[in-house]
Enzyme design. Structure first.
Site, short mmCIF file in Angstrom:
data_model
loop_
_atom_site.label_atom_id
_atom_site.label_comp_id
_atom_site.label_asym_id
_atom_site.label_seq_id
_atom_site.Cartn_x
_atom_site.Cartn_y
_atom_site.Cartn_z
N GLU A 160 0.81 -1.22 0.00
CA GLU A 160 0.00 0.00 0.00
C GLU A 160 0.85 1.27 0.00
O GLU A 160 0.82 2.03 0.96
CB GLU A 160 -0.90 0.00 1.24
N PRO A 161 1.61 1.50 -1.06
CA PRO A 161 2.43 2.73 -1.09
C PRO A 161 1.57 3.97 -1.31
O PRO A 161 0.66 3.96 -2.15
CB PRO A 161 3.35 2.50 -2.30
N ARG A 200 3.02 7.66 -0.17
CA ARG A 200 4.10 8.62 -0.35
C ARG A 200 5.02 8.26 -1.53
O ARG A 200 5.40 9.12 -2.31
CB ARG A 200 4.93 8.67 0.93
N TYR A 207 6.28 16.80 12.16
CA TYR A 207 7.23 15.68 12.26
C TYR A 207 8.68 16.13 12.21
O TYR A 207 9.56 15.29 12.06
CB TYR A 207 7.06 14.72 11.07
N CYS A 219 0.41 32.90 12.16
CA CYS A 219 0.72 33.49 13.46
C CYS A 219 1.19 32.39 14.41
O CYS A 219 0.48 32.00 15.35
CB CYS A 219 -0.51 34.18 14.01
N GLU A 220 2.38 31.92 14.16
CA GLU A 220 2.90 30.77 14.89
C GLU A 220 4.39 30.70 14.59
O GLU A 220 4.77 30.65 13.42
CB GLU A 220 2.18 29.53 14.36
N TYR A 257 0.82 14.03 1.71
CA TYR A 257 0.55 14.55 3.05
C TYR A 257 0.74 16.05 3.19
O TYR A 257 1.00 16.55 4.27
CB TYR A 257 1.39 13.80 4.10
C1 LIG Z 1 -0.59 5.54 5.81
C2 LIG Z 1 -0.77 4.14 5.40
C3 LIG Z 1 -0.22 3.68 4.21
C4 LIG Z 1 0.64 4.54 3.31
O1 LIG Z 1 1.79 4.97 3.92
P1 LIG Z 1 2.93 5.71 3.04
O2 LIG Z 1 3.96 6.07 4.03
O3 LIG Z 1 2.28 6.88 2.41
O4 LIG Z 1 3.37 4.72 2.02
C5 LIG Z 1 -0.45 2.37 3.84
N1 LIG Z 1 -1.20 1.55 4.61
C6 LIG Z 1 -1.76 1.97 5.76
C7 LIG Z 1 -2.58 1.03 6.53
C8 LIG Z 1 -1.56 3.27 6.20
O5 LIG Z 1 -2.11 3.66 7.34
#
Ligand SMILES: *Cc1c(COP(=O)(O)O)cnc(C)c1O
Length: 463
Positions: A320-321, A323, A364, A391-392, A421
């Site tokens: 599940e990429p 980023r 982060y 304002c921070e 993000y």
């Molecule tokens: C956030 C998330 C991702 C994606 O993370 P990346 O750092 O964007 O690759 C994949 N799976 C789950 C369950 C997540 O919470």
């Protein structure tokens, strides 16, 4: 998290608090292909271009700040993941990184699946025509309404995150006369960030059901008994911005261990394993991410080896990429408003956006790079901090970087690798209007998410 040495200009070296500041060796006009989208370059006048269009033209047409997204780069990266994992695996793009209807269509066309984690993301995915069976629904507290919508729509899988949810989803499915395909998300006691991972003692978090103490095994036991559920696999997501594959190795070992226990206890071999996302990208030239084909090879080998050792058939793998696909495809284009040198410290460069369009630095301590985009310059490098207009005092976009010493109000600067993000976490702090996302491809630009207007703001304020 910070791991590169703090940079600094030679003229500050004697007064800065930390002793190891060095002048940048590289040419400030150069654009490191590691951190910029594929089609980014400079034209004959030195102006940064993307998809064949100069940023000066984009700024004129669409204003600043703006997220500028390279569509060809997005498609290339999506396709690279798809190809690397092949027909025996599934790639789910994590929609939370950045989701819009154009993005959904690109993913659909490139053969990727999609992760969503809210009713809003589900609505976006369905409205752009992503087939429901290619959608996975995530989240640690899905509402009853969200569960019902997902089951009704026929999503390919719901990833169960708690004992309550096992019962809730089973109940909804049964009421609707359906059998919902589900994975159970477990925490394997691995936490990975950048180059380090911790292999034990990270069950102290809100996501997943701990493997430790037999809780995950108990969750599977309960789920297997419910008619409304078809348990298709186990899910594990270990962190974010990961470069080191050894965290996945430990995670896969532990997930396969659970699959083996399930086989021994119930006589069923679950057919799928999802190893989550979290693969790192280059935010600065110091980062060296792996290519999708290297990641696919490593993950497939790990799972195959572990399954052979456990005498299990190798399950279908999914990843599940988020980023790693969208992050490098976009940069944020800002106009410089003020340049404020602080003697003996650094120069503060204020831009027309800030923490409302990029909260990652404040949240982060994220590192970014930055380049002068509307021209080149041979002036001496100066140490800068790029800050926003909020304002921070923590409103920082780029904490430490070098820009040419002749930087002036009106110059355009660009911060690369803001595709993930940033827009998805953008806020209206100070009633600042969220920037548009402009997609460019083959010399053409189009707005895929428009700039917010004061009308948009006031429409929500019903007095
Ligand atoms: C956030 C998330 C991702 C994606 O993370 P990346 O750092 O964007 O690759 C994949 N799976 C789950 C369950 C997540 O919470």
């Amino acid at each position: 998290m910070s791991r590169s040495a703090h940079p600094a200009g030679p003229r500050h070296a004697d007064v800065l608090p930390e002793g190891h500041y060095t002048a940048p060796a590289e040419d400030l006009n150069a654009l490191d292909p590691k951190v910029w989208a594929h089609t980014v370059g400079r034209d004959a006048d030195g102006v940064v271009t993307v998809g064949g269009i100069a940023v000066t033209q984009l700024a004129e047409e669409y204003g600043t700040p703006a997220y500028v997204l390279d569509e060809a780069d997005f498609r290339d990266r999506a396709r690279a993941w798809r190809t690397a994992f092949g027909a025996d695996a599934d790639v789910f793009y994590a929609g939370k990184a950045f989701l819009s209807r154009a993005v959904v269509r690109w993913l659909h066309e490139e053969g990727l699946n999609l992760d969503v984690c809210s009713g809003g993301e589900l609505a976006t995915a369905l409205s752009a025509g992503m087939p429901a069976e290619r959608i996975a629904f995530h989240g640690n507290n899905k509402s009853p309404e969200e569960i019902e919508r997902a089951v009704r729509a026929g999503v390919g899988r719901i990833v169960l995150d708690s004992f309550q949810e096992i019962v809730r989803v089973a109940h909804v499915a049964q009421t609707l006369g359906k059998r919902q395909r589900v994975q159970i998300r477990i925490t394997v006691g691995v936490e990975a960030h950048t180059h380090e991972f911790i292999a034990t003692a990270h069950e102290d978090q809100k996501f997943g059901i701990p493997l430790a103490g037999g809780q995950a095994a108990e969750a599977v036991r309960r789920a297997l008994q419910l008619d409304g559920l078809e348990v298709i696999g186990i899910h594990s997501h270990i962190g974010s911005q990961i470069f080191d594959m050894s965290g996945f190795e430990v995670a896969a070992h532990r997930v396969v261990g659970l699959l083996k226990d399930i086989r021994d206890e119930h006589g069923v071999e679950l057919p799928e394993i999802d190893l989550g996302g979290g693969l790192g990208i280059a935010y600065t030239s110091d980062d060296d991410p792996r290519e999708p084909h290297e990641i696919a090879k490593a993950l497939t080998e790990i799972v195959t080896r572990e399954c052979e050792a456990a005498r299990l058939a190798t399950p279908r793998i999914s990843v599940e990429p988020g980023r790693a696909i969208v992050g490098p495809t976009a940069f944020t284009l800002y106009e410089v408003g003020t340049v404020k040198p602080l003697d003996g410290l650094r120069t503060y460069v204020s831009v027309d956006g800030g923490m409302s369009d990029n909260i990652r630095t404040a949240l982060y301590d994220a590192e970014y790079s930055v380049a002068l985009a509307s021209r080149t310059s041979d002036a001496e490098p100066m140490l800068v901090r790029v800050v926003g207009k909020h304002c921070e005092s923590g409103d920082i976009v780029v904490k430490d970087a070098f820009l040419p010493g002749d930087l002036a109000p009106g110059d355009l600067i660009a911060v690369p690798a803001t595709g993930a993000y940033c827009r998805s976490m953008a806020s209206n702090y100070n009633h600042v209007l969220r920037p548009p996302v402009v997609a460019v491809r083959d010399g053409e630009a189009r707005v895929i998410v428009r700039r917010e207007t004061e009308e948009d703001l006031l429409r929500l304020d019903v007095g």
